[in-house]
Scaffold this motif. Structure first.
Motif, PDB file in Angstrom:
ATOM      1  N   LYS A   1      11.831  21.925  95.248  1.00  0.00           N
ATOM      2  CA  LYS A   1      10.378  22.122  95.197  1.00  0.00           C
ATOM      3  C   LYS A   1       9.914  22.410  93.781  1.00  0.00           C
ATOM      4  O   LYS A   1       8.847  21.969  93.367  1.00  0.00           O
ATOM      5  N   MET A   2      10.741  23.156  93.041  1.00  0.00           N
ATOM      6  CA  MET A   2      10.441  23.407  91.626  1.00  0.00           C
ATOM      7  C   MET A   2      10.351  22.088  90.877  1.00  0.00           C
ATOM      8  O   MET A   2       9.431  21.848  90.099  1.00  0.00           O
TER       9      MET A   2
ATOM     10  N   VAL B   1       5.822  21.564  93.469  1.00  0.00           N
ATOM     11  CA  VAL B   1       5.005  22.129  94.534  1.00  0.00           C
ATOM     12  C   VAL B   1       5.208  23.651  94.643  1.00  0.00           C
ATOM     13  O   VAL B   1       4.993  24.243  95.686  1.00  0.00           O
ATOM     14  N   THR B   2       5.631  24.244  93.514  1.00  0.00           N
ATOM     15  CA  THR B   2       5.782  25.692  93.443  1.00  0.00           C
ATOM     16  C   THR B   2       4.980  26.199  92.249  1.00  0.00           C
ATOM     17  O   THR B   2       5.004  25.575  91.194  1.00  0.00           O
ATOM     18  N   ASP B   3       4.259  27.305  92.440  1.00  0.00           N
ATOM     19  CA  ASP B   3       3.640  27.947  91.276  1.00  0.00           C
ATOM     20  C   ASP B   3       4.749  28.493  90.386  1.00  0.00           C
ATOM     21  O   ASP B   3       5.716  29.057  90.895  1.00  0.00           O
TER      22      ASP B   3
ATOM     23  N   LYS C   1       0.836  25.057  91.369  1.00  0.00           N
ATOM     24  CA  LYS C   1       1.585  23.980  92.003  1.00  0.00           C
ATOM     25  C   LYS C   1       0.662  22.778  92.240  1.00  0.00           C
ATOM     26  O   LYS C   1      -0.555  22.881  92.122  1.00  0.00           O
TER      27      LYS C   1
END
Lengths: 241, 243
Positions: free
Chosen positions: A91-92, A96-98, A221
């Motif tokens: 996800k990183m 899609v990750t802050d 994200k």
């Protein structure tokens, strides 16, 4: 006279020797190599060694994971745990990750100077290609996460100049543009603003370019959900290579 | 001092010659600090060989890594059949592997091949036109993304959120891997949309052809394969924020 002849003979021997050495140098067992090439070789070798080491550590991680799978009594729990860890990493990478970290903020705006007679106004306006190039430079300098006006730049992000505004991730924006990037602040700043850098080039055109190094920068994200219509997984992993 | 012996002249010439030779010799020994040097071919070759060895070592390591990954995946998939919790996570994993570019994918799309102008002489930069103007590649990829491309690769390198294109010496580096023309770009998406977006009048491909004389070929295909990213991404600066 005897001494002089002897001297001459010695000199001839010396010359012969030197010429031989010299011609050896020219005819191929030696090669002219600039120090830059040597340096480049050394840097590439260093980088490759580091990369190989990092792959080795990753292999160890995977081996440990596999061992846990085999041995742990709580097998299914172990699988869920490790899969979730892997998922977080993916996800990183997907964006899609802050995330937060040290980095830079670039402010990019149209120039405010008077035009020269006959000059094209397009010269002092920010175009999509300017942003593309700056993002590429940031990636070369090792940027790990980038956003433009709050829109995370991922692998499917488009930047499209449409009339007076720019479309990024299907959202419309106008100047000024705030480009945030997390990575090594010094390297990224140098990549943009050093002589010959693209930011510096834009400056000479009269555009407004401003770079600030920031500690603890937050990058949002990618907000929209990513749904693929055409892509299907091909073959099982590891099968194709 | 009325008469100079011919021997003296010879000695003078010889001395001058020796001086010259010695100077050249010294330069070639000492010059490495200042302006490059003559080094034995063996040394240059050994550096090149070391680099090649490390690269092949990398290939072997990466193979080992992917095979481990495959083994882990096998176990996960096997367990997923019985356990709903695992199945959910594994499905999510598959989804994000596809999105991030960590997995080979296939689908309909286009293959764009870009080659330098036909004759060397027409290159105004004295080197490869497309390599010198590599930002055209950035623009082309951007247009493909604009047309809804879902997965893109350039010369076998998957386009990721961290993919850079840079001119490095006589190569263009993509994902730090040196490549050279022709550039083959594969994009999965709606073939008609992708093709039309690229071929629009005064668009990117039109510009590449008319302004730069590049040879651009676009083929629509029912199925193309876009390879996965073949490296490991480690974040050193970015830290995830837990929700």
């Amino acid at each position: 006279m005897k001494i002089r002849k002897l001297l001459l003979f010695l000199l001839c021997v010396l010359i012969g020797l030197l010429i031989t050495i010299q011609s050896r140098v020219i005819t191929g067992s030696f090669l002219y190599v600039s120090p830059k090439t040597l340096q480049d070789y050394k840097i590439s070798i260093d980088n490759q060694e580091k990369e190989n080491d990092s792959i080795r550590t990753s292999i160890q991680d995977k081996e440990e994971q596999l061992k846990k799978y085999m041995e742990s009594p709580e097998k299914s729990e172990e699988i869920v745990k490790s899969a979730e860890k892997e998922l977080a990493e993916l996800k990183m990478i997907s964006g899609v990750t802050d995330v937060y970290g040290d980095g830079i903020i670039i402010v990019l705006d149209d120039g405010t100077r008077e035009l020269y007679p006959g000059e094209d106004p397009l010269d002092i306006i920010v175009h999509d290609v300017d942003i593309l190039k700056i993002i590429n430079e940031l990636r070369i300098a090792g940027a790990e996460a980038i956003s433009i006006n709050g829109q995370r730049v991922i692998n499917t992000t488009e930047i499209n100049c449409s009339g007076h505004s720019i479309r990024i991730n299907n959202q419309f924006f106008a100047q000024p543009f705030f480009i945030k990037a997390i990575g090594n602040p010094n390297m990224m700043e140098a990549a943009i603003m050093s002589p010959g850098g693209y930011g510096e080039l834009l400056l000479t055109y009269g555009l407004i370019v401003n770079v600030d190094k920031v500690i603890h920068l937050k990058i949002n994200k990618h907000e929209e959900s990513i749904e693929f219509k055409y892509v299907k997984a091909a073959a099982r992993e590891g099968e194709l290579r | 001092m009325k008469k100079i012996a011919s021997g003296q002249i010879i000695v003078a010439i010889v001395a001058a010659f020796i001086g010259l030779t010695i100077t050249v010799q010294i330069y070639s020994l000492d010059g490495n600090i200042v302006e490059g040097s003559l080094i034995p071919i063996q040394k240059a070759q050994s550096l090149a060989a070391e680099l090649a060895k490390l690269k092949s070592e990398r290939e072997i390591l990466m193979e080992e890594y992917t095979s481990l990954e495959a083994k882990i995946k096998e176990i996960q998939d096997a367990e997923a059949k019985e356990d709903v919790l695992i199945r959910n996570v594994v499905n999510e994993l598959d989804k994000y592997k596809t999105i991030s570019g960590m997995r080979d994918v296939k689908g309909p799309g286009v293959i764009v091949t870009i080659q330098d102008p036909p004759t060397e002489a027409s290159s105004e930069y004295g080197e490869s036109t497309i390599m010198y103007n590599y930002s055209l590649l950035l623009m082309l990829i951007n247009k493909l993304n604009d047309a809804g491309a879902e997965a893109i690769s350039i010369n076998g390198q998957r386009y990721m959120s961290v993919t850079e294109i840079s001119l490095a010496g006589s190569n263009v580096n993509i994902n730090s891997v040196p490549t050279a023309p022709p550039f083959v770009i594969r994009a999965i998406g709606n073939p008609d949309t992708l093709d039309a977006t690229l071929n629009i009048r005064f668009g990117i491909v039109d510009q590449m052809r008319s302004k730069y004389d590049l040879q651009v070929k676009i083929e629509k295909r029912d199925e193309i394969i876009v390879p996965r990213y073949n490296e490991i991404i480690k974040f050193r600066y970015a830290v995830p924020i837990e929700q």
